[in-house]
Design a protein around this motif. Structure first.
Motif, short mmCIF file in Angstrom:
data_model
loop_
_atom_site.label_atom_id
_atom_site.label_comp_id
_atom_site.label_asym_id
_atom_site.label_seq_id
_atom_site.Cartn_x
_atom_site.Cartn_y
_atom_site.Cartn_z
N PHE A 1 67.05 6.43 24.96
CA PHE A 1 68.38 6.80 25.45
C PHE A 1 68.89 5.80 26.49
N PHE A 2 67.97 5.08 27.09
CA PHE A 2 68.38 4.15 28.16
C PHE A 2 69.10 2.93 27.62
N TRP A 3 69.23 2.87 26.29
CA TRP A 3 70.08 1.79 25.76
C TRP A 3 71.51 1.99 26.25
N PHE A 4 71.85 3.25 26.56
CA PHE A 4 73.24 3.53 26.95
C PHE A 4 73.37 3.47 28.45
N LYS A 5 74.28 2.59 28.91
CA LYS A 5 74.46 2.37 30.36
C LYS A 5 74.74 3.69 31.06
N LYS A 6 75.61 4.52 30.43
CA LYS A 6 75.99 5.79 31.03
C LYS A 6 74.74 6.61 31.37
N ILE B 1 65.51 0.26 32.87
CA ILE B 1 65.46 -0.81 31.87
C ILE B 1 64.01 -1.21 31.63
N VAL B 2 63.24 -1.32 32.72
CA VAL B 2 61.82 -1.64 32.54
C VAL B 2 61.17 -0.56 31.68
N MET B 3 61.49 0.68 31.93
CA MET B 3 60.90 1.77 31.14
C MET B 3 61.29 1.62 29.68
N LEU B 4 62.54 1.29 29.44
CA LEU B 4 62.99 1.11 28.06
C LEU B 4 62.15 0.03 27.38
N PRO C 1 70.48 12.91 37.05
CA PRO C 1 69.72 14.04 36.49
C PRO C 1 69.06 13.67 35.18
N PHE C 2 69.75 12.92 34.34
CA PHE C 2 69.20 12.57 33.03
C PHE C 2 67.94 11.73 33.18
#
Lengths: 215, 971, 462
Positions: C363-368, C306-309, C374-375
């Motif tokens: 992409f980190f907007w998506f919790k999954k 989240i910090v990275m986002l 790996p992602f």
């Protein structure tokens, strides 16, 4: 469980720490002192191929510096005299003295004398005797009382800080230009005052920027 | 350790083994007297003391190595006997003369403690006026070329002058009346050598003496022959002309071996007030030359078509009948040009270039005569020599015919640079004995039985006549480093003259010319002034005949034109790193030559820059990389000679392409060629990669008309409002405030300043690989931009060097304060303080700072350090360097003034190296606070502008905008 | 029992920071175990590779010192290239550590506990790599000490205090020192733990010396907490100051593309961004390698993502602003600089940077995705690459075409450039491997601090 270190360790650690700190400070301090030009450079007095005594010639016999260092007023370098200059007198005086053999050889065979340089500036420093002597800076200011030295010895550190001292405030080292080679000259009255007068009339503004000496 | 390195570099540490050996080898007497005459008018000194002089010079400053633990012990080695005039550390200036391709120009040589370190023009010489071409200055480096031949050799085996002397004695006594004897020399303009030649030919009536220069003015001489019936030399007075037409003539640079035409022309282009009239220059040419770049109107025309153009022009001004061979595009140009010429009768001049055939020259003469220019803008005197090609043909015939038993080659490199169809290389082998005198053991030496090391002109006595007849004495500055001898001495020796010492010969000859009474005085004066008074030729009165017809339309193939190289000339400077790295003025190409073509031609060839093409002339062909030259004529190729040497030395071997193989007697200057693209490619390296100005107001230009309308056009061209400095401003009011003004209207981009700076400031060369990485070190560079379209491009060039900004961006970012500002407005650079973060260079908007990425002196031999100027530190690797307005010269003059008790330094007393040599006087340096100074006056001209003023760098160097004087009818 | 301690509903809102059935002692066992267990074969393999790479770096530096900066591709006009790029890159990496341990500490972000030790170590090693470059990029390294204001009475020369490079020297060295202190103080209790658990005499001595006689008395703990708090307070401003000052190296110059006021915040955000990316990269590897999944939970990783986002988006915003201002300024040189950046000879570098730094973290907007190990590993690598390119773009593309077209050039790296950079990666890895082998890579005592209070039965078992 059992203690790994005895209680006294604390004490030893503290003592050791203190010693270490002192050692470091001492080391740095002594290096700083010993490597300083005032210590490292001054006092340099190499052995010359002929034990020429400035004290005898310039002092006792009262010869003028410019008799030998003749280009000091004309060029950046104060030339070391050719053997010919020595022979002017020494073909009559002490013409048999074995000490002077190298000089005689040089004169006759045309082989250069190999004098050892005493006052050495780094090659990126462009010092100009002509300019300084012309402004009325005496030989003594940088070379000391050469007329009292049997073997020439470096007396000034010749460091940049040392040069700048005078370049920032030259008054103390100025005298009428015709007296520059009078190493024993004592100004009557306040030397700084005399200096100021000379600065006035000669418009002396010693450079303190890099290109004054470095090119 | 860095200090030690600097010191090793700065002053020559000892003078080099060869140096000493040769001094000891020399036998004194004659050279001694020469020495006496040039240096010590009074007071006898013997040879040994002179040797001491030299010793002191080289050796006295040498580091004796780290002996003492405290510091390296330095030895001071004084003379054993005093020498008058010689003050250690004080430079001495001597006048001499430099002969280049048969044209003599006076030079003034600076020697530091006996080492020639700088060559400048002799102000008193009519062909120098104190200026010197890049080549004339660069020739200095050849003196210290470690690849110079140091040995007499016989059939490749080491020999000696003694052995050769013995051989010569017996051999030349045996040649009888000399039927089989041939001499092949470069163009001889030395009166003394001429007389020695006569004596030799008197001794051997059967012998023949042939001259050869691959780059010569045969066509001009032949043209004169055609026009006037006898061979005369045409002297153009461009400063008298309002309209100048250059027919394939680059008189501003390549096609004039001296600076005179450039000086005359630019004098006429100077402007002080808006509305001042300036000359108008039309250039018709194939390649894009410096002259074409300066021209107000330029017509690109393949070299072969210029004859036709000239014929038409002649017809239009009333010489001969019109054939209208030229195409539509040319007609309009022709009409306007002819009209302009007619309107300026007596104030115009047509100049034909050396590559154009004799007919074109004849026509040009006729046109000038019809326009009443003869006697006004062009005058004539007797010529120094005849055309030389026929003589060479005859020699080649004799050689192949086996008629030649002994061939004496004096200088030059004929086997390499003679017309290919003569196969001189083959011929030389046919002569039983061949002797070759040369600086380097070159291609020709390899074929000769005897090779003799030639003395550099700074090492030997001689004399030379300039094109107008003015005689100068050539006096040596230093003893031959490698015991070489001059052509004069060798011929004298072969001819068995009583003395074969250069000094005796020259002096002897001239003493004969002068009244006995004041011989000595005249001789001394001649040596001192660098010219012998009243030796100019009288003006010759000639009238041109009606021109011979014979101008034909150009062929269908490609025209290939052979040019001398702006750097290597005909190849004689191939081993000179300074010249190799001096960019070609237009293409900025270094360490290479290339086949120059127009963009259209490039497309037609289906090639891209760097592709190798094959150029075939009469069956012979060469392969050369192709380079696009905007503004070049289509269907034409220009290639410069002098490259592709095999035995030039470590610097010059295998650099570029040798164009001589396709240069034949038929097509010596322009040939018709077949061209084809090959699969190969070659990396071409330039010092400037981007040639468009990107609509930035860098070089500001206007027509004279626009200038009259809006005198302040240049200032208005920079858009942004002034920004303020957060550091506040230092006031620069006290004392001298140095500044420089560069007149872009005068600059021809000839590179003379670049070479001057290189010599004065010990600027190193870095080689092709490093230039390709963008690491060239030139302190002053000539930025060249194209304006207009690729085909009809115009070109402007701008000398770019440190601008000495008052608010210098470089100064504020240096962490160790290695670059700071002087109270006189100089941007000081303390090399010994620099640690090399390169931040200053990054932050310099002019990108004039140069960084020593590597130790450029790694491979230097001792002798090479002799060329260095002892007043400038030689920078070690890892530090930044840049132009300092030649601060060493400023300091010298300031000290001099102080010692002389002067308060003020006169304007023009201090000249920077670039200013001193600029043939166009485009660069002016001085005190900008002194309203009377030239620089201040220039800065007050309306054309004056600061480059990148919008950055508020407050540069001390300002530029004066360029002006063109177009013909309204062609606008 | 842990399950008694936490009520299910609460767990929903605030999942435990330590998963699995862990007690104080098991935590101690797991973490100290890494250090005490026999060295795994993989570790030897890893360190021999990274060690070899480090040696290569040293070789390259030696070669550089012998011949000069010319062995790199640097030229005129591109006076700085990979050297300063690497410097800024590593300094940036070094940001996460102090941020996590200091700022998050002050904000009472309990989740920091299980990653701060490793993050701080990483900071130190990154700074070590960074500090190499200011030294070796100068033309005369043996004179580099002139950058320090050492009193000198023979020259009477001071440094030029207007030069950002000088500010850099101070900023970075301060940052390095404080980070080191902070890290070491944090280590003390755990070193003591290791000492107490040590079985061999040598271990006892070594850890004994290192733990400075830590006994864990209440008084010691009180001082410790205070010292830790002070250091946290000290290093918090440094996190911001270091990269602000590094950015001055460029912002203070006049080169279009450097001369911008946006740099300080932009650089700091970028630094945190790259720092966290590197932490994620390392954590993903080592939590797997040493089975620390319980301590470094998915929640930790998610938080970092989240910090990275956030920071990634800030960086993206900065890129946009730059372009807008370049156009809006109406300054022809600025305009050209950014046009050249996006479409000039180095377009590929610019667009690599944008896609790695701006697009990938979105992409980190998506919790999954942000909980997918790996992602996130792949993305974190992308970000590292992107941030290296950001510095390359800023430095090289701004320099290679500035005011006078006549002096425009192009930069090509040499093998020495490449090998030196790869070398620093090896150097960094080597240091980190040594760290995980010999020091507790998770702050045992702090983790315990965020665990539920132990049941009576377990008292005094550690």
């Amino acid at each position: 469980m059992s203690a790994i270190f005895p209680k006294s360790t604390d004490l030893y650690v503290r003592i050791g720490g203190a010693v270490a700190v002192l050692a470091i400070l001492g080391g740095v301090g002594s290096f700083a002192y010993l490597s300083h030009p005032k210590v490292l450079e001054t006092g340099y007095s190499p052995v010359q191929p002929v034990p020429y005594s400035h004290k005898l010639h310039a002092g006792n016999l009262g010869m003028d510096c410019r008799y030998c260092h003749s280009t000091v007023e004309r060029a950046a370098f104060a030339a070391i005299p050719p053997a010919e200059t020595c022979m002017n007198c020494h073909h009559k005086v002490k013409e048999k003295n074995p000490i002077l053999q190298p000089v005689r050889d040089s004169f006759e065979k045309g082989v250069a004398m190999k004098w050892v340089k005493v006052h050495r500036l780094p090659d990126y420093v462009y010092f100009n005797h002509q300019a300084h002597v012309g402004a009325g800076v005496s030989c003594v200011s940088c070379h000391g009382r050469v007329d009292q030295m049997i073997e020439v010895k470096q007396v000034a550190p010749l460091s940049m800080a040392w040069c700048l001292e005078c370049h920032r405030n030259p008054a103390a080292n100025l005298r009428p230009a015709h007296l520059v080679t009078r190493l024993d000259w004592k100004p009557e009255g306040d030397p700084a005052e005399i200096g100021r007068r000379i600065i006035e009339e000669k418009h002396i503004k010693p450079p303190t920027n890099c290109s004054g000496c470095h090119r | 350790m860095d200090l030690v390195q600097i010191s090793n570099q700065k002053k020559p540490t000892g003078a080099g083994k060869h140096y000493w050996r040769s001094v000891n080898e020399l036998d004194g007497t004659a050279k001694l007297e020469g020495w006496l005459d040039q240096e010590f008018p009074a007071g006898p000194v013997n040879d040994s003391s002179r040797r001491q002089v030299l010793k002191l010079m080289g050796a006295s400053f040498g580091l004796a190595g780290l002996v003492a633990c405290r510091r390296p012990e330095e030895k001071i080695m004084p003379l054993s006997k005093g020498v008058e005039d010689l003050v250690p550390g004080k430079p001495l200036l001597y006048n001499s003369v430099f002969v280049h391709a048969g044209a003599a120009a006076g030079v003034r040589v600076t020697t530091h403690d006996g080492r020639p370190t700088k060559i400048e023009g002799n102000p008193d010489h009519p062909y120098s006026e104190g200026k010197a071409t890049g080549l004339a200055q660069g020739a200095l480096l050849n003196l210290y070329d470690p690849d110079r031949s140091k040995q007499v050799s016989e059939k490749g085996n080491e020999s000696s002058w003694e052995k050769f002397g013995a051989f010569a004695k017996t051999h030349f006594d045996g040649v009888g009346n000399g039927d089989g004897l041939r001499f092949l020399s470069q163009r001889v303009v030395s009166p003394t050598l001429t007389s020695v030649r006569e004596q030799a030919l008197k001794k051997w009536p059967g012998a023949k003496w042939v001259e050869w220069e691959p780059v010569n003015n045969d066509n001009a001489l032949a043209g004169a022959q055609l026009a006037f019936g006898n061979v005369v030399e045409a002297h153009y007075h461009l400063d008298q002309a309002d309209v100048i037409v250059a027919l394939d003539s680059d008189f501003l640079n390549l096609d004039s071996p001296t600076v005179l035409p450039a000086r005359q022309f630019t004098r006429k282009r100077k402007v002080t007030e808006p509305g001042d009239a300036i000359a108008r220059l039309y250039a018709v040419e194939s390649q894009f030359s410096a002259t074409g770049a300066t021209a107000d109107h330029r017509l690109r025309l393949r070299a072969g078509a210029i004859a036709a153009f000239t014929a038409d022009l002649a017809a239009l001004v009333g010489v001969g009948e019109s054939k209208t061979l030229s195409g539509e595009k040319e007609r309009k140009f022709l009409a306007a040009l002819a009209k302009d010429l007619k309107a300026n009768e007596g104030r115009s001049v047509v100049v034909a270039g050396p590559r154009q055939p004799a007919e074109v020259h004849a026509l040009a003469h006729a046109i000038n005569q019809t326009l009443g220019n003869c006697g006004k803008t062009v005058t004539f005197t007797q010529a120094l020599a005849e055309p030389m090609l026929d003589g060479l043909k005859a020699l080649a015939a004799d050689l192949s015919g086996g008629k030649v038993s002994t061939l004496v080659m004096l200088g030059g490199n004929p086997a390499h640079d003679a017309p290919a169809d003569l196969d001189l290389a083959g011929g030389i082998g046919k002569a039983q004995t061949s002797i070759h005198l040369a600086h380097n053991a070159n291609e020709t030496s390899a074929l000769a039985t005897w090779h003799l090391p030639e003395a550099h002109y700074l090492e030997s006595w001689g004399d030379a006549r300039a094109l107008d007849g003015t005689v100068s004495i050539q006096q040596p500055m230093i003893l031959p480093l490698y015991g070489g001898r001059s052509a004069l001495e060798v011929v004298a020796q072969l001819a068995g003259l009583p003395s074969a010492k250069g000094h005796d010969l020259v002096r002897g000859f001239w003493q004969g010319q002068w009244p006995a009474a004041d011989r000595e005085r005249v001789w001394r004066k001649a040596l001192h002034d660098g010219v012998v008074a009243n030796t100019k030729f009288a003006e010759a009165k000639v009238t041109a005949k009606a021109p011979a017809a014979g101008a034909k339309a150009p062929g269908t193939g490609y025209d290939v034109a052979f040019h001398p190289s702006s750097s290597l000339w005909d190849g004689r400077y191939a081993n000179n790193a300074w010249m190799q790295e001096t960019p070609e003025p237009m293409s900025k190409l270094v360490w290479d030559n290339a086949a120059m073509v127009s963009p259209a031609t490039l497309k037609a060839l289906g090639a891209t820059q760097g592709d190798v093409i094959s150029i075939t002339v009469g069956g012979k062909s060469i392969e050369a990389p192709v380079m696009v030259q905007p503004g070049h004529a289509d269907q034409a190729i220009s290639i410069s000679l002098g490259y592709g040497r095999k035995n030039a030395g470590r610097v010059g071997d295998g650099v570029g392409v040798n164009a001589y193989p396709i240069r034949t007697t038929a097509g010596l200057h322009i040939a018709e060629a077949q061209v084809a693209k090959t699969a190969k490619t070659h990396k071409l390296v330039t010092t400037q990669e981007h040639f468009r100005m990107e609509d930035r107001p860098i070089i500001r230009e206007a027509t004279t008309a626009q200038y009259k309308e809006d005198p302040k056009f240049a200032e208005k061209m920079s858009e942004m409002p002034p920004i303020d400095s957060i550091y506040g401003y230092h006031s620069y009011e006290q004392g001298y405030q140095w500044g420089m003004a560069i007149d872009l209207n005068a600059c021809t981009g000839c590179n003379a300043c670049l070479v001057a700076c290189q010599a004065e400031n010990n600027v190193p060369t870095v080689g092709k690989a490093q230039v390709s990485r963008g690491r060239e070190m030139h302190w002053i560079r000539l930025d060249r931009y194209y304006t207009g379209t690729g085909d009809e491009a115009q070109s402007v060039s701008q000398p770019m060097t440190c601008q000495q900004c008052e608010t210098a961006p470089c100064e504020s970012v240096c962490p160790v304060a290695a670059t700071t500002h002087s109270p006189e407005g100089l941007n000081d650079m303390a090399y010994n303080r620099c640690i090399g973060t390169r931040y200053c260079a990054n932050n310099c908007p002019y990108k004039v700072r140069r960084f020593n990425f590597l130790n450029w002196h790694k491979e230097d031999e001792e002798v090479q350090s002799l060329v260095h100027n002892p007043n400038v530190t030689v920078r070690m690797r890892g530090i930044m360097e840049k132009c300092t307005y030649c601060v060493q010269r400023i300091q010298e003059k300031k000290i001099q003034a102080k010692v002389e008790g002067r308060r003020e330094i006169k304007d023009g007393e201090i000249v920077t190296a670039c200013q001193q040599t600029c043939p166009a006087d485009a660069i002016v340096f001085g005190n900008i606070k002194d309203p009377g100074s030239r620089v201040a006056k220039l800065r007050h001209q309306e054309r004056n502008y600061e480059l990148l003023a919008e950055l508020n760098t407050k540069p001390r160097t300002t530029y004066l905008a360029k002006l063109r004087n177009p013909n309204p009818e062609l606008a | 029992m842990a399950d008694l301690a936490i009520k299910p509903p609460l767990a929903e809102l605030n999942p435990p920071l330590v998963e699995g059935n862990h007690s104080y002692s098991t935590v101690t066992h797991t973490v100290s175990g890494i250090v005490e267990r026999k060295t795994p074969k993989q570790w030897f393999i890893a360190i021999s590779i990274s060690g070899a790479i480090t040696l290569m770096m040293l070789g390259m530096i030696g070669y550089l010192f012998l011949n000069g900066v010319g062995v790199w591709g640097n030229n005129s006009p591109v006076g700085w290239a990979w050297d300063i790029t690497n410097f800024v890159f590593w300094i940036g990496i070094g940001h996460a550590g102090t941020l996590i341990s200091a700022i998050l500490f002050l904000f009472r972000q309990k989740w920091r506990t299980s990653i701060n030790r490793a993050a701080e170590a990483m900071t130190l090693f990154a700074v070590a790599c960074a500090l190499l470059f200011p030294l070796i990029h100068v033309g005369r390294p043996w004179r580099a000490y002139w950058m320090f204001p050492i009193p000198n009475t023979d020259l009477n020369m001071w440094q030029n205090f207007r030069s950002p490079l000088l500010w850099d020297v101070f900023a970075v060295s301060t940052y390095g020192t404080v980070s080191a202190l902070f890290w070491y103080v944090g280590l003390l209790p755990d070193l003591a733990t290791l000492r107490d658990r040590a079985r061999t005499r040598i271990r006892q001595l070594v850890y004994g010396v290192l733990s400075l006689g830590w006994r864990g008395s209440a008084r010691a703990w009180r001082h410790y907490e205070m010292a830790y708090l002070i250091l946290a307070g000290l290093s918090t401003p440094l996190v911001l100051s270091v990269h602000t000052i590094v950015s001055f190296d460029f912002a203070v110059s006049i080169i279009p593309g450097w001369h911008t006021t946006i740099f300080p915040p932009y650089f700091v955000a970028g630094a945190i961004f790259s720092g966290f990316a590197m932490v994620v990269t390392l954590m993903v590897i080592f939590r797997y390698a040493f089975q620390l999944e319980d301590l470094v939970t998915i929640k930790h990783l998610e938080n970092m993502n989240i910090v990275m986002l956030a920071t990634g988006s800030i960086v993206g915003y900065a890129y946009a602003t730059e372009l807008f201002i370049a156009w809006y300024s109406g300054n022809m040189y600025e305009k050209f600089a950014f046009l050249n950046r996006t479409t000039g000879p180095y377009w590929w570098a610019y667009w690599t940077m944008v896609s790695c730094n701006v697009i990938s973290p979105q992409f980190f907007w998506f919790k999954k995705l942000r909980r997918n190990i790996p992602f996130m590993f792949v993305i974190s690598i992308f970000v590292n690459i992107g941030m290296w390119f950001e510095r390359f773009v800023i430095i090289v593309t701004s320099l290679h075409r500035d005011f006078l077209p006549s002096s425009w050039g192009y930069f090509r790296p040499t093998f020495v450039d490449v090998c030196t950079f790869i070398g620093t990666l090896g150097f960094f890895t080597t240091l980190f491997l040594l760290f995980v082998r010999f020091l507790p890579m998770i702050a045992i005592s702090e983790v315990k601090g965020v665990m539920p209070a132990p049941g009576a039965s377990e008292r005094g078992q550690h």
